[in-house]
Design an enzyme around this catalytic site. Structure first.
Site, mmCIF file in Angstrom:
data_model
loop_
_atom_site.group_PDB
_atom_site.id
_atom_site.type_symbol
_atom_site.label_atom_id
_atom_site.label_comp_id
_atom_site.label_asym_id
_atom_site.label_seq_id
_atom_site.Cartn_x
_atom_site.Cartn_y
_atom_site.Cartn_z
ATOM 1 N N LEU A 41 -10.975 -1.896 -20.426
ATOM 2 C CA LEU A 41 -9.843 -2.352 -21.236
ATOM 3 C C LEU A 41 -8.499 -2.107 -20.544
ATOM 4 O O LEU A 41 -8.336 -1.153 -19.798
ATOM 5 C CB LEU A 41 -9.854 -1.642 -22.591
ATOM 6 C CG LEU A 41 -11.118 -1.825 -23.434
ATOM 7 C CD1 LEU A 41 -10.962 -1.118 -24.779
ATOM 8 C CD2 LEU A 41 -11.457 -3.296 -23.654
ATOM 9 N N HIS A 58 -5.978 -6.305 -23.583
ATOM 10 C CA HIS A 58 -6.956 -6.120 -24.671
ATOM 11 C C HIS A 58 -6.309 -5.400 -25.854
ATOM 12 O O HIS A 58 -6.538 -5.745 -27.011
ATOM 13 C CB HIS A 58 -8.134 -5.264 -24.202
ATOM 14 C CG HIS A 58 -9.016 -5.911 -23.183
ATOM 15 N ND1 HIS A 58 -9.125 -5.432 -21.899
ATOM 16 C CD2 HIS A 58 -9.837 -6.976 -23.263
ATOM 17 C CE1 HIS A 58 -9.980 -6.175 -21.233
ATOM 18 N NE2 HIS A 58 -10.421 -7.116 -22.027
ATOM 19 N N GLN A 94 -12.196 -20.821 -22.074
ATOM 20 C CA GLN A 94 -13.099 -20.077 -22.966
ATOM 21 C C GLN A 94 -12.655 -20.250 -24.424
ATOM 22 O O GLN A 94 -13.486 -20.443 -25.313
ATOM 23 C CB GLN A 94 -13.100 -18.595 -22.583
ATOM 24 C CG GLN A 94 -13.817 -17.707 -23.586
ATOM 25 C CD GLN A 94 -14.042 -16.297 -23.087
ATOM 26 O OE1 GLN A 94 -14.941 -16.051 -22.317
ATOM 27 N NE2 GLN A 94 -13.217 -15.354 -23.536
ATOM 28 N N ARG A 121 -10.551 -7.349 -13.823
ATOM 29 C CA ARG A 121 -10.884 -7.482 -12.395
ATOM 30 C C ARG A 121 -9.768 -6.982 -11.479
ATOM 31 O O ARG A 121 -10.020 -6.734 -10.302
ATOM 32 C CB ARG A 121 -11.195 -8.935 -12.064
ATOM 33 C CG ARG A 121 -12.505 -9.419 -12.651
ATOM 34 C CD ARG A 121 -12.878 -10.780 -12.113
ATOM 35 N NE ARG A 121 -14.281 -11.053 -12.297
ATOM 36 C CZ ARG A 121 -14.827 -11.568 -13.383
ATOM 37 N NH1 ARG A 121 -14.057 -11.873 -14.390
ATOM 38 N NH2 ARG A 121 -16.127 -11.787 -13.468
HETATM 39 O O1 PAF Z 1 -13.592 -12.814 -22.430
HETATM 40 C C1 PAF Z 1 -14.484 -11.949 -22.345
HETATM 41 O O2 PAF Z 1 -14.250 -10.785 -22.077
HETATM 42 C C2 PAF Z 1 -15.934 -12.369 -22.551
HETATM 43 O O3 PAF Z 1 -16.169 -13.650 -22.059
HETATM 44 C C3 PAF Z 1 -16.398 -12.254 -24.006
HETATM 45 C C4 PAF Z 1 -15.639 -13.205 -24.906
HETATM 46 C C5 PAF Z 1 -16.203 -10.825 -24.496
HETATM 47 C C6 PAF Z 1 -17.888 -12.594 -24.126
HETATM 48 O O4 PAF Z 1 -18.663 -11.738 -23.344
#
Ligand code: PAF
Length: 281
Positions: free
Chosen positions: A33, A37, A153, A187
């Site tokens: 995190l 986050h 995503q 990352r």
């Molecule tokens: O964005 C992320 O960290 C991941 O793709 C998620 C949404 C937690 C699914 O594993």
């Protein structure tokens, strides 16, 4: 803050809250995190009665085994980071708990999963949909919070919710950046110092591209971004595209109606970084 590692235990705890009429805000993460986050968790705390954070490095969304092996796993420090802010439940299951059997489900997101990330990371979004749908079934959140750094995503999750009819509101949250502009990412901690030093060039170039967009064509901007970033020698663009923000199809000129967004993936050594910028022309 309570830590749950089994599906049965988190379901039981949330059922008690739900029966009292509490709303559930959910922040799915893969751990490691950072402040980005935490901003999602804080937003969940403002809008919901119970805040749940999941921490699970989902193997089915990794198409590169080395990337999966190297992905940082830092549950203890993640818990410490969460402790000063309002987070009621952390759900950190094992792989065996989430996938007692291989997940054979195949999702179909059409163009949304074929372009950009989907093109370079085959199967990635199917894996994301597998885990997010499992998590939604377990947590049954009223609202779920996703960062806009992973713009594609977010589009996939919205489509998943539409297709499956999940009664959840998806809340997009703005990208959080380091002082030098680098988008926060789990990352980033894997970057070797020389790559960390030049990585801010990604956002600097995107900002410049946005400024230049009133004078240059879409194609010129695409070339500009790739040339600038590749010119640093340490960075290598995997893709940069300017797409419409709903269907993620490449646009050919600025007069195309609707929102336009430039999405990029760049290798900084072995570490792959993504970012994006909205072109509000
Ligand atoms: O964005 C992320 O960290 C991941 O793709 C998620 C949404 C937690 C699914 O594993």
């Amino acid at each position: 803050m309570e830590l749950y590692t089994t599906i049965a235990s988190i379901k039981e705890a949330l059922e008690i809250g739900r029966s009292k009429g509490f709303t559930i805000g959910f922040v799915p993460t893969m751990g490691a995190l950072h402040i980005g986050h935490l901003s999602l968790v804080e937003e969940a705390g403002k809008l919901c009665d119970i805040v749940v954070v999941s921490i699970f490095v989902n193997p089915t969304q990794f198409n590169d085994p080395n990337d999966l092996a190297n992905y940082p796993r830092t549950l203890e420090s993640d818990m410490k980071l969460l402790s000063p802010i309002r987070c009621d439940c952390v759900f950190a299951p094992t792989v065996g708990e989430m996938y007692p059997d291989p997940d054979q489900r195949k999702f179909d997101f059409g163009n949304l999963e074929r372009v950009m990330e989907g093109r370079f990371r085959p199967g990635h979004f199917n894996g994301v949909a597998q885990i997010v749908s499992k998590l939604f079934d377990i947590i049954r959140p009223n609202k779920a919070f996703f960062g806009q750094k992973d713009f594609q995503q977010l589009a996939i999750i919205n489509e998943l919710v539409r297709q499956k009819g999940y009664p959840v509101e998806i809340i997009p949250c703005p990208i959080v950046r380091e002082n030098d502009g680098l988008a926060m990412s789990s990352r980033n901690r894997l970057l070797l110092p020389q790559y960390r030093e030049c990585a801010p060039l990604i956002y600097i170039t995107l900002l410049e591209a946005k400024k230049l967009s009133s004078k240059k064509s879409v194609e010129e901007i695409r070339e500009y971004v790739v040339d600038q970033i590749n010119g640093s020698n340490l960075l290598e663009v995997e893709y940069f595209d300017i797409v419409d923000d709903r269907y993620l199809t490449s646009i050919e000129n600025w007069s195309t109606s609707g929102g336009k967004i430039g999405c990029i993936a760049v290798f900084a050594g072995k570490v792959r970084l993504i970012d994006n910028i909205i072109f509000d022309l």
